[in-house]
Structures are given as structure tokens and as C-alpha cells.
Design a protein around this motif. Sequence first.
Motif, PDB file in Angstrom:
ATOM      1  N   GLU A 132       1.306  -1.831  -0.210  1.00  0.00           N
ATOM      2  CA  GLU A 132       0.129   0.081   0.455  1.00  0.00           C
ATOM      3  C   GLU A 132      -0.062   1.881   0.166  1.00  0.00           C
ATOM      4  OE1 GLU A 132      -3.980  -1.889   2.163  1.00  0.00           O
ATOM      5  OE2 GLU A 132      -2.306  -0.169   3.717  1.00  0.00           O
ATOM      6  N   SER A 133       1.687   0.900   0.519  1.00  0.00           N
ATOM      7  CA  SER A 133       3.531   1.984   0.381  1.00  0.00           C
ATOM      8  C   SER A 133       3.510   2.317  -0.957  1.00  0.00           C
ATOM      9  CB  SER A 133       4.472   1.944   1.223  1.00  0.00           C
ATOM     10  OG  SER A 133       4.774   3.435   1.407  1.00  0.00           O
ATOM     11  N   SER A 134       3.366   3.763  -1.539  1.00  0.00           N
ATOM     12  CA  SER A 134       4.517   4.178  -2.724  1.00  0.00           C
ATOM     13  C   SER A 134       5.564   3.847  -2.699  1.00  0.00           C
ATOM     14  CB  SER A 134       4.248   5.629  -3.524  1.00  0.00           C
ATOM     15  OG  SER A 134       4.497   6.449  -2.142  1.00  0.00           O
ATOM     16  N   SER A 135       6.131   4.017  -1.108  1.00  0.00           N
ATOM     17  CA  SER A 135       7.767   3.698  -1.328  1.00  0.00           C
ATOM     18  C   SER A 135       7.915   2.760  -1.511  1.00  0.00           C
ATOM     19  CB  SER A 135       8.136   4.506   0.012  1.00  0.00           C
ATOM     20  OG  SER A 135       7.135   3.863   0.914  1.00  0.00           O
ATOM     21  N   SER A 136       7.753   1.320  -1.195  1.00  0.00           N
ATOM     22  CA  SER A 136       8.094   0.659  -2.057  1.00  0.00           C
ATOM     23  C   SER A 136       7.927  -0.205  -3.469  1.00  0.00           C
ATOM     24  CB  SER A 136       6.448  -0.444  -1.290  1.00  0.00           C
ATOM     25  OG  SER A 136       6.862  -0.409   0.128  1.00  0.00           O
ATOM     26  N   TRP A 137       7.529   0.466  -4.027  1.00  0.00           N
ATOM     27  CA  TRP A 137       7.291   0.491  -5.364  1.00  0.00           C
ATOM     28  C   TRP A 137       8.590   1.358  -5.797  1.00  0.00           C
ATOM     29  CZ3 TRP A 137       4.515  -3.375  -7.352  1.00  0.00           C
ATOM     30  CH2 TRP A 137       3.066  -3.679  -6.344  1.00  0.00           C
ATOM     31  N   SER A 138       9.028   0.902  -7.065  1.00  0.00           N
ATOM     32  CA  SER A 138      10.778   1.018  -7.808  1.00  0.00           C
ATOM     33  C   SER A 138      10.665   1.737  -9.374  1.00  0.00           C
ATOM     34  CB  SER A 138      11.724  -0.532  -7.598  1.00  0.00           C
ATOM     35  OG  SER A 138      11.891  -0.852  -6.881  1.00  0.00           O
ATOM     36  N   TYR A 139       9.856   1.123  -9.869  1.00  0.00           N
ATOM     37  CA  TYR A 139       8.818   1.742 -10.908  1.00  0.00           C
ATOM     38  C   TYR A 139       8.245   1.971 -11.050  1.00  0.00           C
ATOM     39  CZ  TYR A 139      13.827  -0.658 -11.755  1.00  0.00           C
ATOM     40  OH  TYR A 139      14.472  -1.833 -11.283  1.00  0.00           O
ATOM     41  N   TRP A 140       7.621   3.310 -12.290  1.00  0.00           N
ATOM     42  CA  TRP A 140       6.508   3.568 -12.282  1.00  0.00           C
ATOM     43  C   TRP A 140       6.268   4.201 -13.605  1.00  0.00           C
ATOM     44  CZ3 TRP A 140       2.821   4.884  -8.733  1.00  0.00           C
ATOM     45  CH2 TRP A 140       3.154   4.361  -7.274  1.00  0.00           C
ATOM     46  N   GLY A 141       4.690   3.789 -14.270  1.00  0.00           N
ATOM     47  CA  GLY A 141       4.456   4.326 -15.926  1.00  0.00           C
ATOM     48  C   GLY A 141       4.241   6.305 -15.465  1.00  0.00           C
ATOM     49  N   GLN A 142       3.763   6.769 -16.481  1.00  0.00           N
ATOM     50  CA  GLN A 142       3.312   8.003 -16.430  1.00  0.00           C
ATOM     51  C   GLN A 142       2.449   8.030 -16.289  1.00  0.00           C
ATOM     52  OE1 GLN A 142       3.601   5.499 -19.705  1.00  0.00           O
ATOM     53  NE2 GLN A 142       1.865   6.626 -20.331  1.00  0.00           N
ATOM     54  N   GLY A 143       1.416   7.178 -16.001  1.00  0.00           N
ATOM     55  CA  GLY A 143       0.027   7.338 -15.911  1.00  0.00           C
ATOM     56  C   GLY A 143      -0.788   7.770 -17.455  1.00  0.00           C
ATOM     57  N   THR A 144      -2.280   7.058 -16.941  1.00  0.00           N
ATOM     58  CA  THR A 144      -3.181   7.341 -17.815  1.00  0.00           C
ATOM     59  C   THR A 144      -4.251   7.877 -16.818  1.00  0.00           C
ATOM     60  OG1 THR A 144      -4.174   6.702 -19.072  1.00  0.00           O
ATOM     61  CG2 THR A 144      -3.824   5.408 -17.397  1.00  0.00           C
ATOM     62  N   GLN A 145      -4.961   8.850 -17.672  1.00  0.00           N
ATOM     63  CA  GLN A 145      -6.284   9.477 -17.077  1.00  0.00           C
ATOM     64  C   GLN A 145      -7.542   9.170 -17.635  1.00  0.00           C
ATOM     65  OE1 GLN A 145      -6.610  12.953 -15.510  1.00  0.00           O
ATOM     66  NE2 GLN A 145      -8.476  11.950 -14.901  1.00  0.00           N
ATOM     67  N   VAL A 146      -8.083   9.135 -16.194  1.00  0.00           N
ATOM     68  CA  VAL A 146      -9.338   8.006 -16.115  1.00  0.00           C
ATOM     69  C   VAL A 146     -10.266   9.012 -15.478  1.00  0.00           C
ATOM     70  CG1 VAL A 146     -10.938   6.160 -14.781  1.00  0.00           C
ATOM     71  CG2 VAL A 146      -7.830   5.714 -15.958  1.00  0.00           C
ATOM     72  N   THR A 147     -11.661   9.620 -16.524  1.00  0.00           N
ATOM     73  CA  THR A 147     -12.201  10.343 -15.593  1.00  0.00           C
ATOM     74  C   THR A 147     -14.022   9.755 -16.231  1.00  0.00           C
ATOM     75  OG1 THR A 147     -11.270  11.710 -16.977  1.00  0.00           O
ATOM     76  CG2 THR A 147     -13.387  12.435 -16.574  1.00  0.00           C
ATOM     77  N   VAL A 148     -15.038   9.811 -15.000  1.00  0.00           N
ATOM     78  CA  VAL A 148     -15.903   8.641 -14.624  1.00  0.00           C
ATOM     79  C   VAL A 148     -16.590  10.429 -14.258  1.00  0.00           C
ATOM     80  CG1 VAL A 148     -17.320   7.204 -13.611  1.00  0.00           C
ATOM     81  CG2 VAL A 148     -14.720   7.045 -13.418  1.00  0.00           C
ATOM     82  N   SER A 149     -17.507  10.157 -15.703  1.00  0.00           N
ATOM     83  CA  SER A 149     -18.982  11.498 -15.406  1.00  0.00           C
ATOM     84  C   SER A 149     -19.984  10.832 -14.561  1.00  0.00           C
ATOM     85  CB  SER A 149     -19.435  12.131 -17.127  1.00  0.00           C
ATOM     86  OG  SER A 149     -20.304  10.513 -17.525  1.00  0.00           O
ATOM     87  N   SER A 150     -20.791  12.150 -14.010  1.00  0.00           N
ATOM     88  CA  SER A 150     -21.160  11.508 -13.408  1.00  0.00           C
ATOM     89  C   SER A 150     -23.234  11.564 -14.147  1.00  0.00           C
ATOM     90  CB  SER A 150     -22.248  12.069 -12.151  1.00  0.00           C
ATOM     91  OG  SER A 150     -22.152  13.199 -12.126  1.00  0.00           O
TER      92      SER A 150
END
Length: 124
Positions: free
Chosen positions: A106-124
Motif C-alpha cells: 500500500e505504500s508507494s515507497s515500496s515500488w521501484s518503477y513507475w509508468g507515466q500514468g493514464t487519465q480515467v474520468t468518470v462522469s456522473s
Amino acid sequence: QVQLVESGGGLVQAGGSLRLSCAASGRTFSSYSMGWFRQAPGKEREFVVALSWTGGSTYYADSVRGRFTMSRDNAKNTVYLLMNSLKPEDTAVYYCAAATAFRRVESSSSWSYWGQGTQVTVSS
């Protein structure tokens, strides 16, 4: 060294589904535990789910358990996040992460490698 590239984000209505993918480089992908985090505007990065390198252990955040499913295909060096019954509060940038261990996931510090991210938008 592992490089991660996420894809599959987009705009979806509440109640809908999306499947995110994370493609990893490197010949030792199968030895890495993989995870997904997310970060909404103005909030800290939040743990979503983690999958051990064997695929035998999966740990979900309470907020997504029963709605999200993580899987991996070691032959394709890819992990997936299937998101069902999406809610507006799931809106965030979703990040893929890799680590050689499977502890304190659950801690982000436990993870060594990261991607750049992808946006998810959920409309109501």
C-alpha cells in the motif's frame, strides 16, 4: 531496469467499465510484483491493487474490492486492470508500478518503477 507504459484510460459514464493496460519492458518481467495506484487532483497518490510476481496473491484497496480486477500476462509482459461499476470518485490518473518484493504494497515507497500514468474520468 523496468520501463512501464500505461494505456486504456478515457472518459466513461458512471456504472461503466474500462480496462487499463500496462506494458513492461525487460526480460525479467515475470519476477516483478505489479501494482496500480491512482491520484486525483489535489490528493495524494492512493494504492489501488497489487499482484505478486507469481500471480498467486492479490491485494485490493477496500474502495475498489469487488469492482476492479487485476491480472497479468507474463508472455506479453503486460498487466491489466479491469474496472467495473465505475464511480465519479474513481476519477484520477492511474499509475502502474513494479517492485521486486511483495510487502507493504500500500505504500508507494515500496515500488521501484513507475509508468507515466493514464487519465480515467468518470462522469456522473
